[in-house]
Design a protein around this motif. Structure first.
Motif, PDB file in Angstrom:
ATOM      1  N   ALA A  83       0.831  -1.218   0.000  1.00 26.86           N
ATOM      2  CA  ALA A  83       0.000   0.000   0.000  1.00 26.86           C
ATOM      3  C   ALA A  83       0.860   1.260   0.000  1.00 26.86           C
ATOM      4  CB  ALA A  83      -0.905   0.003   1.233  1.00 26.86           C
TER       5      ALA A  83
ATOM      6  N   ALA B 254      -9.965  -9.987   1.177  1.00 20.91           N
ATOM      7  CA  ALA B 254      -9.075 -10.385   0.081  1.00 20.91           C
ATOM      8  C   ALA B 254      -8.286 -11.651   0.418  1.00 20.91           C
ATOM      9  CB  ALA B 254      -8.113  -9.243  -0.258  1.00 20.91           C
TER      10      ALA B 254
ATOM     11  N   ALA C 278      -9.280  -2.020  -6.464  1.00 20.52           N
ATOM     12  CA  ALA C 278     -10.624  -1.428  -6.454  1.00 20.52           C
ATOM     13  C   ALA C 278     -11.693  -2.521  -6.434  1.00 20.52           C
ATOM     14  CB  ALA C 278     -10.806  -0.526  -7.671  1.00 20.52           C
TER      15      ALA C 278
ATOM     16  N   ARG D 197      -1.582  -7.025  -5.980  1.00 25.58           N
ATOM     17  CA  ARG D 197      -0.653  -7.709  -5.080  1.00 25.58           C
ATOM     18  C   ARG D 197      -0.147  -9.016  -5.684  1.00 25.58           C
ATOM     19  NH1 ARG D 197      -2.315  -3.644  -3.280  1.00 25.58           N
ATOM     20  NH2 ARG D 197      -2.326  -2.841  -1.157  1.00 25.58           N
ATOM     21  N   ASP D 198      -0.963  -9.604  -6.576  1.00 27.51           N
ATOM     22  CA  ASP D 198      -0.674 -10.952  -7.093  1.00 27.51           C
ATOM     23  C   ASP D 198      -0.695 -10.985  -8.622  1.00 27.51           C
ATOM     24  OD1 ASP D 198      -3.356 -10.366  -7.400  1.00 27.51           O
ATOM     25  OD2 ASP D 198      -4.041 -12.404  -6.999  1.00 27.51           O
ATOM     26  N   ILE D 199      -0.481  -9.846  -9.263  1.00 25.65           N
ATOM     27  CA  ILE D 199      -0.606  -9.794 -10.723  1.00 25.65           C
ATOM     28  C   ILE D 199       0.521 -10.589 -11.394  1.00 25.65           C
ATOM     29  CG2 ILE D 199      -0.893  -8.298 -12.744  1.00 25.65           C
ATOM     30  CD1 ILE D 199      -3.043  -7.938 -10.558  1.00 25.65           C
TER      31      ILE D 199
ATOM     32  N   ASP E 250      -1.483  -8.865   4.088  1.00 23.16           N
ATOM     33  CA  ASP E 250      -1.416  -9.189   2.665  1.00 23.16           C
ATOM     34  C   ASP E 250      -0.258 -10.136   2.340  1.00 23.16           C
ATOM     35  OD1 ASP E 250      -3.629  -7.623   2.181  1.00 23.16           O
ATOM     36  OD2 ASP E 250      -2.492  -5.890   1.463  1.00 23.16           O
TER      37      ASP E 250
END
Ligand code: CDP
Ligand code: CDP
Length: 230
Positions: free
Chosen positions: A13, A106, A37, A133-135, A188
């Motif tokens: 973040a 999440a 989002a 976060r996980d792309i 996260d």
């Protein structure tokens, strides 16, 4: 290749993912995808329907049935409008309540499965800059360019404080912001399902003291360098 290139930007973040991803997308004529989002929108719906945060079954059903849309807007403050079941939640998903609950939601596997499926279907043809976060690790593991953006907790809290100030919101305590950010980072990065993690083949950019345009140009340069090698 059967699709256009994809740029994946991950990080904690306040690292600058959304601001930088937007600039990069504009410069390269790619579509910007804000996956955070989407988790925020589901969280907003859960709170709005007063569903308990630990009622994973009810939340899974909601995540599978809701309709999330991201549409471009002319508003510089929020260039992407966020809709869930035809309600405009662009502002509503940025409240402290949503921010404090989003990591718990999440972390739920079924929620991630529903949203990742949607992201992958949007990304089928490529041509996008996706951030989250996980792309790079999970959503688009074959992305041509993977960036892991970081900055110290202090710097990220200062950025968030500036954001609140610019929006004319009441002053937020810096220590509180640092605490909230550190807590979200921890949640996260320690969750079981696709935790926040640098992909093995991602480039890490430490952004303390760098401007948004510095970071964006570094990514554009790297993209063009990679493009010439394909
Ligand atoms: O903008 P900010 O960094 O505050 O957060 P965000 O990108 O809007 O993401 C909000 C939350 O959604 C994160 O803290 C994660 O818990 C979750 N998220 C995720 O798990 N996976 C993603 N790809 C994007 C966001
Ligand atoms: O999406 P994420 O939570 O990673 O961060 P962001 O919302 O894009 O960035 C938070 C704030 O930091 C924004 O106001 C940016 O303008 C600012 N920022 C900055 O000052 N310097 C950077 N290198 C990157 C972002």
């Amino acid at each position: 290749r059967d699709r256009q290139p994809i740029i994946a930007i991950d990080g904690p973040a306040g690292a600058g993912k959304s601001t930088v991803a937007r600039q990069v997308a504009t410069k390269l004529g790619l579509v910007y995808l804000d996956t955070g989002a989407m988790y925020r929108a589901v969280t907003w719906l859960v709170l709005q329907q007063s569903i308990a945060i630990d009622d994973e079954c009810a939340i899974a059903e909601l995540a599978n049935q809701c309709k999330i849309e991201l549409t471009p807007s002319q508003d510089l403050q929020s260039p992407v409008r966020v809709w869930i079941d035809d309600t405009d939640v662009t502002q509503a998903i940025r409240t402290i309540e949503v921010t404090s609950q989003v990591s718990a939601i999440a972390a739920q596997g079924a929620v991630r499965q529903a949203l990742v499926k949607q992201q992958q279907s949007w990304g089928k043809r490529g041509g996008l800059v996706a951030e989250g976060r996980d792309i790079g690790t999970h959503v688009f593991p074959d992305a041509e360019v993977k960036i892991f953006l970081t900055a110290s907790v202090g710097e990220r809290a200062r950025r968030r404080q500036q954001d609140f100030k610019k929006q004319g919101q009441p002053e937020v305590n810096l220590e509180q912001l640092e605490k909230d950010i550190a807590e979200r980072d921890w949640k996260d990065s320690t969750r079981k399902v696709s935790p926040l993690k640098k992909a093995a083949d991602a480039i890490e950019l430490q952004t303390d003291g760098l401007s948004v345009s510095d970071v964006a140009s570094q990514i554009v340069d790297y993209y063009q360098q990679r493009l010439s090698q394909w």
